[in-house]
Design a protein around this motif. Structure first.
Motif, PDB file in Angstrom:
ATOM      1  N   ASN A  54       4.082   7.596   2.547  1.00 21.27           N
ATOM      2  CA  ASN A  54       4.870   7.859   3.748  1.00 21.27           C
ATOM      3  C   ASN A  54       6.341   7.676   3.374  1.00 21.27           C
ATOM      4  O   ASN A  54       6.885   6.577   3.456  1.00 21.27           O
ATOM      5  CB  ASN A  54       4.458   6.884   4.858  1.00 21.27           C
ATOM      6  CG  ASN A  54       5.181   7.145   6.163  1.00 21.27           C
ATOM      7  OD1 ASN A  54       6.258   7.744   6.194  1.00 21.27           O
ATOM      8  ND2 ASN A  54       4.604   6.678   7.262  1.00 21.27           N
ATOM      9  N   TYR A  57       8.877   6.055   5.864  1.00 21.89           N
ATOM     10  CA  TYR A  57       8.666   4.619   6.035  1.00 21.89           C
ATOM     11  C   TYR A  57       9.182   3.860   4.822  1.00 21.89           C
ATOM     12  O   TYR A  57       9.865   2.840   4.940  1.00 21.89           O
ATOM     13  CB  TYR A  57       7.173   4.335   6.236  1.00 21.89           C
ATOM     14  CG  TYR A  57       6.834   2.891   6.517  1.00 21.89           C
ATOM     15  CD1 TYR A  57       6.783   2.417   7.827  1.00 21.89           C
ATOM     16  CD2 TYR A  57       6.572   1.999   5.476  1.00 21.89           C
ATOM     17  CE1 TYR A  57       6.471   1.091   8.090  1.00 21.89           C
ATOM     18  CE2 TYR A  57       6.267   0.674   5.731  1.00 21.89           C
ATOM     19  CZ  TYR A  57       6.215   0.220   7.038  1.00 21.89           C
ATOM     20  OH  TYR A  57       5.925  -1.095   7.293  1.00 21.89           O
ATOM     21  N   LYS A  60      13.026   4.047   4.823  1.00 20.59           N
ATOM     22  CA  LYS A  60      13.589   3.212   5.885  1.00 20.59           C
ATOM     23  C   LYS A  60      13.526   1.735   5.519  1.00 20.59           C
ATOM     24  O   LYS A  60      14.469   0.970   5.785  1.00 20.59           O
ATOM     25  CB  LYS A  60      12.826   3.461   7.190  1.00 20.59           C
ATOM     26  CG  LYS A  60      13.293   2.596   8.362  1.00 20.59           C
ATOM     27  CD  LYS A  60      12.446   2.879   9.601  1.00 20.59           C
ATOM     28  CE  LYS A  60      12.842   1.972  10.753  1.00 20.59           C
ATOM     29  NZ  LYS A  60      11.993   2.196  11.955  1.00 20.59           N
ATOM     30  N   ASN A  61      12.444   1.315   4.899  1.00 21.56           N
ATOM     31  CA  ASN A  61      12.256  -0.099   4.559  1.00 21.56           C
ATOM     32  C   ASN A  61      12.704  -0.450   3.139  1.00 21.56           C
ATOM     33  O   ASN A  61      12.472  -1.563   2.679  1.00 21.56           O
ATOM     34  CB  ASN A  61      10.780  -0.476   4.757  1.00 21.56           C
ATOM     35  CG  ASN A  61      10.387  -0.513   6.221  1.00 21.56           C
ATOM     36  OD1 ASN A  61      10.733  -1.448   6.945  1.00 21.56           O
ATOM     37  ND2 ASN A  61       9.680   0.513   6.674  1.00 21.56           N
ATOM     38  N   GLU A 155       0.522  -5.126   6.775  1.00 18.92           N
ATOM     39  CA  GLU A 155       1.193  -4.185   7.682  1.00 18.92           C
ATOM     40  C   GLU A 155       2.070  -3.229   6.876  1.00 18.92           C
ATOM     41  O   GLU A 155       2.076  -2.018   7.103  1.00 18.92           O
ATOM     42  CB  GLU A 155       2.043  -4.940   8.700  1.00 18.92           C
ATOM     43  CG  GLU A 155       2.752  -4.023   9.690  1.00 18.92           C
ATOM     44  CD  GLU A 155       3.598  -4.784  10.700  1.00 18.92           C
ATOM     45  OE1 GLU A 155       4.467  -4.159  11.330  1.00 18.92           O
ATOM     46  OE2 GLU A 155       3.392  -6.005  10.852  1.00 18.92           O
ATOM     47  N   PHE A 156       2.821  -3.771   5.915  1.00 20.75           N
ATOM     48  CA  PHE A 156       3.634  -2.934   5.031  1.00 20.75           C
ATOM     49  C   PHE A 156       2.744  -2.011   4.205  1.00 20.75           C
ATOM     50  O   PHE A 156       3.072  -0.849   3.977  1.00 20.75           O
ATOM     51  CB  PHE A 156       4.478  -3.814   4.098  1.00 20.75           C
ATOM     52  CG  PHE A 156       5.915  -3.959   4.539  1.00 20.75           C
ATOM     53  CD1 PHE A 156       6.278  -3.776   5.856  1.00 20.75           C
ATOM     54  CD2 PHE A 156       6.900  -4.282   3.624  1.00 20.75           C
ATOM     55  CE1 PHE A 156       7.593  -3.910   6.272  1.00 20.75           C
ATOM     56  CE2 PHE A 156       8.229  -4.415   4.009  1.00 20.75           C
ATOM     57  CZ  PHE A 156       8.575  -4.228   5.349  1.00 20.75           C
ATOM     58  N   GLN A 158      -0.209  -0.754   4.961  1.00 16.52           N
ATOM     59  CA  GLN A 158      -0.734   0.336   5.779  1.00 16.52           C
ATOM     60  C   GLN A 158       0.356   1.336   6.145  1.00 16.52           C
ATOM     61  O   GLN A 158       0.124   2.545   6.188  1.00 16.52           O
ATOM     62  CB  GLN A 158      -1.388  -0.223   7.059  1.00 16.52           C
ATOM     63  CG  GLN A 158      -2.568  -1.148   6.813  1.00 16.52           C
ATOM     64  CD  GLN A 158      -3.772  -0.455   6.207  1.00 16.52           C
ATOM     65  OE1 GLN A 158      -3.818   0.762   6.097  1.00 16.52           O
ATOM     66  NE2 GLN A 158      -4.759  -1.228   5.784  1.00 16.52           N
ATOM     67  N   GLY A 159       1.576   0.842   6.405  1.00 19.72           N
ATOM     68  CA  GLY A 159       2.668   1.730   6.779  1.00 19.72           C
ATOM     69  C   GLY A 159       3.163   2.586   5.636  1.00 19.72           C
ATOM     70  O   GLY A 159       3.641   3.705   5.842  1.00 19.72           O
ATOM     71  N   SER A 160       3.051   2.087   4.424  1.00 20.68           N
ATOM     72  CA  SER A 160       3.607   2.779   3.262  1.00 20.68           C
ATOM     73  C   SER A 160       2.713   3.901   2.749  1.00 20.68           C
ATOM     74  O   SER A 160       3.198   4.877   2.167  1.00 20.68           O
ATOM     75  CB  SER A 160       3.832   1.778   2.119  1.00 20.68           C
ATOM     76  OG  SER A 160       4.732   0.774   2.495  1.00 20.68           O
ATOM     77  N   LYS A 162      -0.022   6.973   3.021  1.00 19.16           N
ATOM     78  CA  LYS A 162      -0.425   8.036   3.928  1.00 19.16           C
ATOM     79  C   LYS A 162      -1.931   8.037   4.151  1.00 19.16           C
ATOM     80  O   LYS A 162      -2.706   7.783   3.225  1.00 19.16           O
ATOM     81  CB  LYS A 162      -0.045   9.393   3.338  1.00 19.16           C
ATOM     82  CG  LYS A 162       1.267   9.978   3.819  1.00 19.16           C
ATOM     83  CD  LYS A 162       1.369  11.406   3.305  1.00 19.16           C
ATOM     84  CE  LYS A 162       2.619  12.069   3.828  1.00 19.16           C
ATOM     85  NZ  LYS A 162       2.706  13.476   3.365  1.00 19.16           N
ATOM     86  N   GLU A 163      -2.315   8.369   5.368  1.00 13.89           N
ATOM     87  CA  GLU A 163      -3.716   8.673   5.612  1.00 13.89           C
ATOM     88  C   GLU A 163      -4.002  10.066   5.051  1.00 13.89           C
ATOM     89  O   GLU A 163      -3.115  10.913   4.978  1.00 13.89           O
ATOM     90  CB  GLU A 163      -4.019   8.646   7.110  1.00 13.89           C
ATOM     91  CG  GLU A 163      -3.906   7.267   7.750  1.00 13.89           C
ATOM     92  CD  GLU A 163      -4.931   6.283   7.213  1.00 13.89           C
ATOM     93  OE1 GLU A 163      -6.034   6.735   6.832  1.00 13.89           O
ATOM     94  OE2 GLU A 163      -4.628   5.089   7.150  1.00 13.89           O
ATOM     95  N   GLU A 304       7.841  12.690   8.766  1.00 12.94           N
ATOM     96  CA  GLU A 304       7.270  11.855   9.815  1.00 12.94           C
ATOM     97  C   GLU A 304       6.299  10.857   9.210  1.00 12.94           C
ATOM     98  O   GLU A 304       5.743  11.080   8.165  1.00 12.94           O
ATOM     99  CB  GLU A 304       6.543  12.730  10.835  1.00 12.94           C
ATOM    100  CG  GLU A 304       5.367  13.512  10.267  1.00 12.94           C
ATOM    101  CD  GLU A 304       4.747  14.474  11.258  1.00 12.94           C
ATOM    102  OE1 GLU A 304       5.258  14.517  12.398  1.00 12.94           O
ATOM    103  OE2 GLU A 304       3.783  15.154  10.910  1.00 12.94           O
TER     104      GLU A 304
END
Length: 304
Positions: A54, A57, A60-61, A155-156, A158-160, A162-163, A304
Motif C-alpha cells: 500500500n 500508506y 504517509k507513514n 496495525e502497521f 496490516q496497513g502496509s 495490500k490485500e 488509495e
C-alpha cells in the motif's frame, strides 16, 4: 555455529550486512545471525511492489520499502520483530524449509512456545503465522532467513500490505496473506531475553568480528544497491495497473518503476492520454505528487 553481532537497526544497512557476510565472510563455518530493523517493508526478490504494498500508506507513514536478495513474499519489520539468518553449505538444504527452521522450532518448543512448521515455509502458533522464511543460494552456500514476530505493531503490518486484488497485472511472485500473531503472547520472556536465549541455544555465544574495512564495504553495497529506487522499485516486473470508477477506467503501464503509458478510458475506448505529463516519471506517490493539483481524484485512485 558462530554469530556476528549487528551494529544497526537500519534495514538498508542490515540487508547489505547480511549479503556481505554471505559472500565475503562465510567460508567453512556455519553462521547464525539475529538482527532487528526499524519499521520497514521488505519485498521478495521477484516481487512487484505495486501488487504487494500500500504505497500511499507506506509513504504517509514514512516506512522504508526495500527489496531483498531472497525469494518469497513481502514481510513487515519493526523493532518488535526479530530476524534470523542461517548461512551454511547448500547441500541438502535448498528448499528444505522444515530442516532449516527446525533449530528455531526446537528452541521455542523447549521453553513452552507451541510453534510448528506449516505449509511450504511458515512457522505458526495455533494456526497463526509468526514467521515467514526465504532462501538465497550463492556458490555452495545457502542463506536462509526468516522473521519472528515477537511484539510487532500488527496495525502497521496490516496497513502496509495490500490485500490481494486484480488491479495490477504482472508475472511477479505473489504473497500469501495470513492471520498473524505475536510470540510475546505465549511467553513471559522479554524480547531481549528471548534474543539472548536463542543466541545461547544455537551458537553458544561464539562470535566473529568484522573490521572497519568490512563495514566500509557494507556501506558501499548499501549505497550502491539497497537504497536505490532502481533496486527497490525498478526491479519489479513490467506492470499494468488498472483502476476503475463509475465513469472511467485508468490504465497505467509501468516498466522498471517508470510510467511507460497512462490512459483514461470510457466504455473501453480511449478518452484521454496522460502520456505527456506522466511518461518517464517514477510511479511513486512523491514523484507523481504533481497530479494532486490538477487530478486529485486520479492521484487518490492510483494510490488509495
Amino acid at each position: 555455529m558462530k554469530t556476528i553481532f549487528p551494529i544497526s537497526n537500519d534495514i538498508y544497512f542490515n540487508l547489505a550486512w547480511e549479503e556481505y557476510i554471505l559472500k565475503e565472510i562465510a567460508k567453512d563455518e556455519d553462521i547464525f545471525l539475529l538482527w532487528q530493523n526499524n519499521t520497514a517493508i521488505c519485498v521478495g526478490r521477484n516481487q512487484n511492489v505495486y501488487e504487494e504494498v500500500n504505497l500511499r500508506y507506506v509513504h504517509k507513514n514514512k516506512i522504508p520499502l526495500v527489496r531483498r536478495i531472497s525469494g518469497g513474499g513481502t514481510v513487515f519489520h519493526d523493532l518488535g520483530n526479530l530476524n534470523y539468518t542461517f548461512i551454511t553449505k547448500s547441500k541438502d538444504h535448498i528448499n528444505n524449509y522444515k530442516k532449516m527452521t527446525q533449530p528455531i522450532v526446537d528452541a521455542l518448543n523447549k521453553i513452552g512456545i507451541p510453534i510448528e512448521f506449516s505449509g511450504k515455509s511458515d512457522l505458526k502458533i495455533r494456526g497463526k503465522k509468526v514467521s515467514g522464511n526465504a532462501q538465497f543460494v550463492y556458490k555452495d552456500l545457502i542463506l536462509h532467513h526468516g522473521t519472528l514476530l515477537f511484539d510487532s505493531n500488527l496495525e502497521f503490518l496490516q496497513g502496509s500490505l495490500k490485500e490481494k486484488d486484480d488491479s495490477t497485472e504482472s508475472i511477479s511472485v505473489k504473497s500469501n496473506r495470513s492471520v498473524v500473531t505475536n510470540i510475546a503472547d505465549y511467553t513471559e520472556l522479554s524480547l531481549d531475553q528471548f534474543k539472548q536465549y536463542l543466541l545461547e541455544e544455537i551458537t553458544q555465544n561464539e562470535t566473529i568480528a568484522l573490521s572497519k574495512k568490512d563495514f566500509s564495504k557494507i556501506e558501499k553495497l548499501k549505497d550502491e544497491k539497497y537504497v536505490t529506487y532502481n533496486w527497490n522499485y525498478g526491479e519489479s516486473p513490467r506492470s499494468v495497473i488498472k483502476k476503475k470508477t463509475e465513469t472511467y477506467d485508468v490504465k497505467i503501464s509501468v516498466v522498471y518503476g517508470m510510467v511507460e503509458d497512462a490512459l483514461i478510458l470510457v466504455d473501453g475506448s480511449l478518452a484521454m492520454s496522460l502520456a505527456s505529463s506522466m511518461v518517464g516519471v517514477k510511479f511513486h506517490p512523491t514523484d507523481l505528487g504533481f497530479l494532486k493539483a490538477k487530478h486529485e481524484a486520479l492521484y487518490s485512485l492510483l494510490f488509495e
